[in-house]
Design a protein around this motif. Structure first.
Motif, PDB file in Angstrom:
ATOM      1  N   LEU A 127       0.811  -1.569   0.177  1.00 53.45           N
ATOM      2  CA  LEU A 127       0.359   0.019  -0.072  1.00 53.45           C
ATOM      3  C   LEU A 127       0.631   1.320   0.000  1.00 53.45           C
ATOM      4  CD1 LEU A 127      -2.572  -0.968   2.029  1.00 53.45           C
ATOM      5  CD2 LEU A 127      -3.301  -0.732  -0.171  1.00 53.45           C
ATOM      6  N   ARG A 128       1.875   0.982   0.395  1.00 57.21           N
ATOM      7  CA  ARG A 128       2.708   2.465   1.248  1.00 57.21           C
ATOM      8  C   ARG A 128       2.938   2.460  -0.592  1.00 57.21           C
ATOM      9  NH1 ARG A 128       4.672  -0.691   5.667  1.00 57.21           N
ATOM     10  NH2 ARG A 128       4.004   1.189   7.660  1.00 57.21           N
ATOM     11  N   PHE A 177      -0.924  -1.653   9.351  1.00 56.88           N
ATOM     12  CA  PHE A 177      -1.705  -1.876   8.598  1.00 56.88           C
ATOM     13  C   PHE A 177      -2.812  -0.675   8.006  1.00 56.88           C
ATOM     14  CE2 PHE A 177      -4.944  -3.318   5.833  1.00 56.88           C
ATOM     15  CZ  PHE A 177      -4.568  -3.893   4.411  1.00 56.88           C
ATOM     16  N   ALA A 178      -2.925  -1.236  10.025  1.00 58.84           N
ATOM     17  CA  ALA A 178      -4.851  -0.389   9.676  1.00 58.84           C
ATOM     18  C   ALA A 178      -4.314   1.564   9.544  1.00 58.84           C
ATOM     19  CB  ALA A 178      -5.253  -0.533  10.742  1.00 58.84           C
ATOM     20  N   ILE A 179      -3.223   2.022   9.689  1.00 55.94           N
ATOM     21  CA  ILE A 179      -3.467   3.332   9.457  1.00 55.94           C
ATOM     22  C   ILE A 179      -2.473   3.335   8.597  1.00 55.94           C
ATOM     23  CG2 ILE A 179      -1.042   5.355  10.077  1.00 55.94           C
ATOM     24  CD1 ILE A 179      -0.842   3.900  12.873  1.00 55.94           C
ATOM     25  N   ASP A 225      -6.100   2.980   6.341  1.00 54.95           N
ATOM     26  CA  ASP A 225      -6.753   4.227   6.608  1.00 54.95           C
ATOM     27  C   ASP A 225      -6.993   5.905   5.281  1.00 54.95           C
ATOM     28  OD1 ASP A 225      -8.735   5.679   8.018  1.00 54.95           O
ATOM     29  OD2 ASP A 225      -6.919   6.566   8.880  1.00 54.95           O
ATOM     30  N   ASN A 226      -5.032   5.795   5.392  1.00 55.78           N
ATOM     31  CA  ASN A 226      -4.507   7.144   5.028  1.00 55.78           C
ATOM     32  C   ASN A 226      -4.634   7.009   3.342  1.00 55.78           C
ATOM     33  OD1 ASN A 226      -3.722   8.336   7.032  1.00 55.78           O
ATOM     34  ND2 ASN A 226      -1.769   6.955   6.498  1.00 55.78           N
ATOM     35  N   ILE A 227      -4.264   5.680   2.299  1.00 54.27           N
ATOM     36  CA  ILE A 227      -4.290   5.191   1.630  1.00 54.27           C
ATOM     37  C   ILE A 227      -5.522   6.084   0.456  1.00 54.27           C
ATOM     38  CG2 ILE A 227      -5.089   3.030   0.857  1.00 54.27           C
ATOM     39  CD1 ILE A 227      -2.771   3.005  -1.298  1.00 54.27           C
ATOM     40  N   SER A 260     -11.070   8.715   3.524  1.00 51.15           N
ATOM     41  CA  SER A 260      -9.951   8.302   2.469  1.00 51.15           C
ATOM     42  C   SER A 260     -10.602   7.695   1.495  1.00 51.15           C
ATOM     43  CB  SER A 260      -9.276   7.948   2.880  1.00 51.15           C
ATOM     44  OG  SER A 260      -9.426   5.762   3.540  1.00 51.15           O
ATOM     45  N   ALA A 261     -12.063   7.996   1.151  1.00 52.62           N
ATOM     46  CA  ALA A 261     -12.568   6.389   0.202  1.00 52.62           C
ATOM     47  C   ALA A 261     -13.480   7.264  -0.357  1.00 52.62           C
ATOM     48  CB  ALA A 261     -13.473   5.665   0.242  1.00 52.62           C
ATOM     49  N   LYS A 262     -13.718   7.247  -2.121  1.00 47.26           N
ATOM     50  CA  LYS A 262     -15.193   8.403  -2.235  1.00 47.26           C
ATOM     51  C   LYS A 262     -15.657   7.568  -3.858  1.00 47.26           C
ATOM     52  CE  LYS A 262     -12.036   9.684  -6.420  1.00 47.26           C
ATOM     53  NZ  LYS A 262     -11.233  10.998  -6.665  1.00 47.26           N
ATOM     54  N   LEU A 263     -16.768   7.738  -4.039  1.00 44.32           N
ATOM     55  CA  LEU A 263     -17.109   7.153  -4.657  1.00 44.32           C
ATOM     56  C   LEU A 263     -16.156   6.773  -6.132  1.00 44.32           C
ATOM     57  CD1 LEU A 263     -21.080   6.629  -3.709  1.00 44.32           C
ATOM     58  CD2 LEU A 263     -19.202   5.033  -3.720  1.00 44.32           C
TER      59      LEU A 263
END
Length: 184
Positions: free
Chosen positions: A35-36, A70-72, A75-77, A93-96
């Motif tokens: 993810l990073r 991992f949760a952090i 959460d950030n990506i 941090s999410a969008k449709l």
């Protein structure tokens, strides 16, 4: 041009149920590192709703360093969710998605930056069928499940792959990194 990278877990017999597998500290660290190295992750509705678990773990950590780390990262990506039923999302941090899957992926591929991850089985299969995935990372768990959702069940186009890397975990999980061969 940005690379579209699909990453997923499955058993040796190709079952990809989220309740089957070895979710140990080493695997959590592996996916946090992945993810990073990415700018965005794409999810379908079902996987997105499963991943919301990690949002809650940021608020109330488990005390297991690799899971909390991992949760952090999760959460950030930035996350783009493809859904015909969700009308709103409450994860900051999410969008449709504002476009259909093929159009959005083509748009993302034109951007300069890190990899774009695809983390939902349904999206991976759709994008493989559309020839829009550049790299496939499969973490194969040393389990023969015999029942459940088959990862490649709806793939309708043959794919030739080139193995570019492997990674072996202490648990016996093996991640296979494949480049999707393109016809010239």
């Amino acid at each position: 041009m940005t690379k579209i990278c699909a990453a997923f877990n499955m058993t040796l017999d190709g079952i990809c149920d989220h309740t089957t597998g070895i979710a140990d500290q080493e695997l959590h660290q592996h996916y946090a590192d992945l993810l990073r190295t990415s700018d965005t992750i794409l999810y379908g509705r079902k996987t997105y709703q499963l991943m919301e678990y990690w949002k809650n773990l940021v608020k109330e950590p488990s005390g297991v360093k690799e899971m909390d780390d991992f949760a952090i990262v999760m959460d950030n990506i930035p996350k783009i969710v493809f859904s015909k039923t969700l009308k709103e999302i409450d994860w900051e941090s999410a969008k449709l998605s504002d476009k259909g899957l093929p159009d959005k992926v083509e748009e993302l591929k034109q951007q300069i930056g890190k990899n774009i991850l695809v983390g939902s089985r349904s999206l991976i299969i759709q994008l493989l069928n559309l020839n829009l995935i550049d790299e496939l990372q499969l973490s194969i768990h040393p389990i023969i499940e015999t029942k459940g959702l088959e990862f490649f069940e709806n793939l309708n186009v043959r794919k030739d792959l080139k193995l570019i890397k492997t990674k072996v975990f202490k648990s016996g999980v093996v991640t296979l990194y494949y480049e999707i061969k393109r016809e010239d």
